[in-house]
Scaffold this active site. Structure first.
Site, PDB file in Angstrom:
ATOM      1  N   HIS A 168      -4.546  81.441  80.746  1.00 28.44           N
ATOM      2  CA  HIS A 168      -3.760  80.551  79.864  1.00 28.44           C
ATOM      3  C   HIS A 168      -2.452  80.239  80.594  1.00 28.44           C
ATOM      4  CE1 HIS A 168      -2.404  78.690  76.267  1.00 28.44           C
ATOM      5  NE2 HIS A 168      -2.263  79.720  75.458  1.00 28.44           N
ATOM      6  N   HIS A 207     -10.227  73.045  82.386  1.00 24.18           N
ATOM      7  CA  HIS A 207      -9.656  73.156  81.045  1.00 24.18           C
ATOM      8  C   HIS A 207     -10.784  73.137  80.034  1.00 24.18           C
ATOM      9  CE1 HIS A 207      -7.040  72.385  77.621  1.00 24.18           C
ATOM     10  NE2 HIS A 207      -6.071  72.832  78.392  1.00 24.18           N
ATOM     11  N   ASP A 253      -0.717  73.556  84.729  1.00 22.69           N
ATOM     12  CA  ASP A 253      -0.155  74.647  85.520  1.00 22.69           C
ATOM     13  C   ASP A 253      -0.231  74.400  87.025  1.00 22.69           C
ATOM     14  OD1 ASP A 253       0.574  76.330  83.382  1.00 22.69           O
ATOM     15  OD2 ASP A 253      -1.528  76.812  83.071  1.00 22.69           O
TER      16      ASP A 253
HETATM   17  N1  CMC Z   1     -12.306  77.156  89.559  1.00 19.26           N
HETATM   18  C1  CMC Z   1     -13.622  77.183  89.859  1.00 19.26           C
HETATM   19  N2  CMC Z   1     -14.603  77.022  88.963  1.00 19.26           N
HETATM   20  C2  CMC Z   1     -14.224  76.838  87.677  1.00 19.26           C
HETATM   21  C3  CMC Z   1     -12.880  76.789  87.290  1.00 19.26           C
HETATM   22  C4  CMC Z   1     -11.899  76.959  88.285  1.00 19.26           C
HETATM   23  N3  CMC Z   1     -10.600  76.924  87.979  1.00 19.26           N
HETATM   24  N4  CMC Z   1     -12.797  76.598  85.958  1.00 19.26           N
HETATM   25  C5  CMC Z   1     -14.054  76.529  85.514  1.00 19.26           C
HETATM   26  N5  CMC Z   1     -14.925  76.664  86.562  1.00 19.26           N
HETATM   27  C6  CMC Z   1     -16.384  76.591  86.513  1.00 19.26           C
HETATM   28  C7  CMC Z   1     -16.958  77.844  85.869  1.00 19.26           C
HETATM   29  O1  CMC Z   1     -17.224  78.834  86.847  1.00 19.26           O
HETATM   30  C8  CMC Z   1     -18.201  77.302  85.229  1.00 19.26           C
HETATM   31  O2  CMC Z   1     -19.161  77.085  86.246  1.00 19.26           O
HETATM   32  P1  CMC Z   1     -20.739  77.359  85.952  1.00 19.26           P
HETATM   33  O3  CMC Z   1     -21.118  76.339  84.926  1.00 19.26           O
HETATM   34  O4  CMC Z   1     -21.394  77.206  87.259  1.00 19.26           O
HETATM   35  O5  CMC Z   1     -20.799  78.766  85.409  1.00 19.26           O
HETATM   36  C9  CMC Z   1     -17.775  75.912  84.744  1.00 19.26           C
HETATM   37  O6  CMC Z   1     -16.733  75.508  85.647  1.00 19.26           O
HETATM   38  C10 CMC Z   1     -17.292  75.879  83.314  1.00 19.26           C
HETATM   39  O7  CMC Z   1     -16.203  76.788  83.197  1.00 19.26           O
HETATM   40  P2  CMC Z   1     -15.927  77.727  81.967  1.00 19.26           P
HETATM   41  O8  CMC Z   1     -15.315  78.990  82.478  1.00 19.26           O
HETATM   42  O9  CMC Z   1     -17.152  77.837  81.121  1.00 19.26           O
HETATM   43  O10 CMC Z   1     -14.865  76.874  81.167  1.00 19.26           O
HETATM   44  P3  CMC Z   1     -13.933  77.386  80.007  1.00 19.26           P
HETATM   45  O11 CMC Z   1     -13.694  76.234  79.130  1.00 19.26           O
HETATM   46  O12 CMC Z   1     -14.470  78.623  79.370  1.00 19.26           O
HETATM   47  O13 CMC Z   1     -12.592  77.840  80.761  1.00 19.26           O
HETATM   48  C11 CMC Z   1     -10.478  77.742  81.801  1.00 19.26           C
HETATM   49  C12 CMC Z   1     -11.464  77.024  80.859  1.00 19.26           C
HETATM   50  C13 CMC Z   1      -9.145  76.989  81.766  1.00 19.26           C
HETATM   51  C14 CMC Z   1     -10.235  79.168  81.325  1.00 19.26           C
HETATM   52  C15 CMC Z   1     -11.080  77.743  83.226  1.00 19.26           C
HETATM   53  O14 CMC Z   1     -11.258  76.416  83.674  1.00 19.26           O
HETATM   54  C16 CMC Z   1     -10.206  78.530  84.204  1.00 19.26           C
HETATM   55  O15 CMC Z   1     -10.329  79.742  84.282  1.00 19.26           O
HETATM   56  N6  CMC Z   1      -9.294  77.832  84.974  1.00 19.26           N
HETATM   57  C17 CMC Z   1      -8.384  78.526  85.853  1.00 19.26           C
HETATM   58  C18 CMC Z   1      -7.221  79.110  85.060  1.00 19.26           C
HETATM   59  C19 CMC Z   1      -6.260  78.032  84.600  1.00 19.26           C
HETATM   60  O16 CMC Z   1      -5.866  77.152  85.352  1.00 19.26           O
HETATM   61  N7  CMC Z   1      -5.839  78.139  83.321  1.00 19.26           N
HETATM   62  C20 CMC Z   1      -4.867  77.230  82.726  1.00 19.26           C
HETATM   63  C21 CMC Z   1      -5.484  76.367  81.678  1.00 19.26           C
HETATM   64  S1  CMC Z   1      -4.453  75.000  81.167  1.00 19.26           S
HETATM   65  C22 CMC Z   1      -2.991  75.647  80.526  1.00 19.26           C
HETATM   66  C23 CMC Z   1      -3.099  76.715  79.514  1.00 19.26           C
HETATM   67  O17 CMC Z   1      -4.101  76.905  78.806  1.00 19.26           O
HETATM   68  O18 CMC Z   1      -2.132  77.419  79.370  1.00 19.26           O
END
Ligand code: CMC
Length: 480
Positions: free
Chosen positions: A311, A350, A406
């Protein structure tokens, strides 16, 4: 137990993932050779769903509202009088609206963000942070006299009790500023016991003024503490963001003169971070607030949720990642590691945005203005290369992974002289406004109650107790 589409066992009556989610309003015995769902005289709701329960062959009509079905209506779908009724199963709230809200609108596919109907781009260009805070909290942009009064009130709540200062002094010299921030906000609860009267709008508004006024002071003190510098008292002649810079950076000068470009950049960053509908920390604020806990401990809980690296803590992780990459030529190698599943590209992806995060676009522009004053942060080149490669690469394109808020914010914060552990605190200051608006909305929503999800119990059925001397080891030793 029934088998779900994913092969897992589900308690009878629980919708397995991939199952239909709906609610039963009118049940009609239907199915092959039976009467249709809506026999003569029965009115089909204007927007509805028709569900047939294959266990009973009963067909139900389910009303829809704003594209949602009410999960509680599912309970009416039963196999018999002793059946609990259907539940929906939605780990991580992937497809569950937990409230009705009029504060922030996001269209994740189109990359749209609006506060109370106003596009973020216009607000970031034309408003001050306190103007936007008023809009988010009260639903309308303030008139000139309203803004003056609001600013005046917030300004007169920026001081913190001397004992709070003493409390903060007690932290270790290298305490993480986010830990200090969270604990100090929670500690405010002990100074303002009146805040427990959450039923009174007047009392709530008073705490809102206190919290918005005090969060920059606490954040600045956490920063000064990490540098071993004396705390600086607020200066009421300055604007909200100018005063924040004053409390961060004033040294021996009699009056701090804020740089207008940096003060405006802080204003824009605060506006962009002020609210973001039902994210993890807003949901925490609503969850804790729903137990009628006071706003200080509720905001502390929300800030704790924000601190996680998935987050708000992601901005700190982005900088660590850029440090680890080190130079532009090492970007392709890093991207390969991400694609191989060894790492996540921090600041990318996201839950809601499946397009460029509109906040990231504005931050990128703001960065240029800041660099005119501070000099260019060399990390920007690594970030631009990373973004360039990722936006072309099939892995990221297929998963719709774009830079989020971020990705570039940390580069600005670092150019301003902050160390990465301060970044999430800078996010928490403006987000306090969003948390408080979500809290007000929750408490004024007659439909809301204490947040209390259900579970799909997958543990043992009742077991026979085993006496101590008869037990055999079944659990791996706990390592310390
Ligand atoms: N790098 C590489 N692969 C990713 C990333 C990433 N940053 N984010 C998602 N994926 C992949 C993930 O591995 C999955 O792949 P597969 O379908 O092959 O398993 C696919 O994309 C879908 O991801 P998810 O984890 O199911 O998506 P989610 O909606 O549960 O998670 C998230 C969203 C923001 C937690 C995630 O994208 C992430 O961990 N990003 C990095 C951390 C980040 O930048 N967080 C800040 C978010 S915005 C500001 C805030 O919330 O405060």
């Amino acid at each position: 137990m029934a088998s779900g589409a994913d092969g897992r066992k589900y308690r009878s009556g629980t919708l397995a993932p991939g199952g239909v989610s709906a609610a039963a309003f009118s049940g009609t015995r239907s199915g092959p050779g039976l009467a249709p769902a809506f026999p003569g005289g029965m009115q089909m709701p204007e927007e509805s769903l028709t569900i047939t329960d294959n266990r009973t062959n009963i067909t139900y009509t389910v009303p829809l509202h704003h594209g949602t079905v009410r999960a509680m209506d599912l309970r009416k779908i039963k196999t018999g009088p002793d059946d609990f009724g259907l539940m929906s199963y939605d780990p991580a709230f992937m497809n569950t609206a937990s409230c009705q809200s009029a504060i922030t609108f996001i269209d994740g596919d189109k990359g749209i963000l609006r506060y109370r109907g106003y596009p973020i781009e216009v607000l970031a260009e034309r408003c001050t942070f306190l103007e936007v805070a008023y809009l988010i909290l009260f639903g309308e942009l303030p008139t000139e006299p309203e803004l003056k009064e609001w600013t005046d009130k917030i300004t007169h709540h920026t001081m913190i009790h001397e004992n709070t200062k003493e409390f903060m002094r007690g932290f270790h010299h290298d305490a993480h500023p986010m830990g200090m921030f969270i604990s100090t906000i929670a500690a405010l609860s002990t100074f303002y016991p009146d805040a427990r009267n959450i039923q009174s709008r007047q009392v709530r508004n008073h705490q809102i003024l206190r919290l918005i006024g005090k969060v920059p002071t606490i954040a600045a003190y956490a920063y000064r503490h990490s540098l071993g510098l004396p705390y600086v008292y607020p200066d009421n002649d300055l604007t909200y963001t100018e005063n924040f810079l004053n409390m961060l950076w004033k040294m021996t000068e009699l009056k701090y003169e804020p740089n207008p470009v940096l003060a405006r950049a802080a204003e824009v960053l605060f506006i962009l971070h002020a609210d973001h509908e039902q994210n993890c920390s807003a949901n925490t604020m609503r969850c804790v607030g729903s137990s009628h806990a006071d706003p200080y401990v509720s905001v502390a809980a929300a800030a704790a949720a924000l601190s996680g690296p998935l987050h708000g803590g992601a901005n700190e992780e982005v900088l660590k990642m850029l440090d680890e990459i080190g130079s532009v030529d090492r970007v392709p190698e890093y991207v390969e590691k991400v694609k191989a599943g060894h790492l996540k590209l921090m600041g990318f992806g996201h839950r809601v945005y499946k397009n460029y995060d509109p906040r990231a676009r504005i931050i990128k522009r703001t960065a240029e203005a800041v660099f005119e004053v501070t000099g260019r942060n060399p990390k920007l080149d690594i970030a631009l290369e990373l973004e360039g490669i990722a936006l072309q690469d099939e892995y990221f394109v297929k998963r719709k992974l774009y830079p989020n808020v971020d990705f570039y914010s940390g580069i600005i914060y670092q150019a301003l002289g902050f160390s990465p552990d301060m970044f999430t605190v800078l996010f928490a200051i403006p987000r306090t406004v969003g948390w408080l608006a979500q809290w007000q909305e929750l408490l004024e929503d007659a439909e809301q109650k204490i947040a209390r999800p259900r579970q799909d119990f997958i543990g043992h059925d009742v077991r026979e107790f085993v006496a101590l001397e008869d037990r055999v080891t079944k659990v791996a030793p706990v390592s310390d």
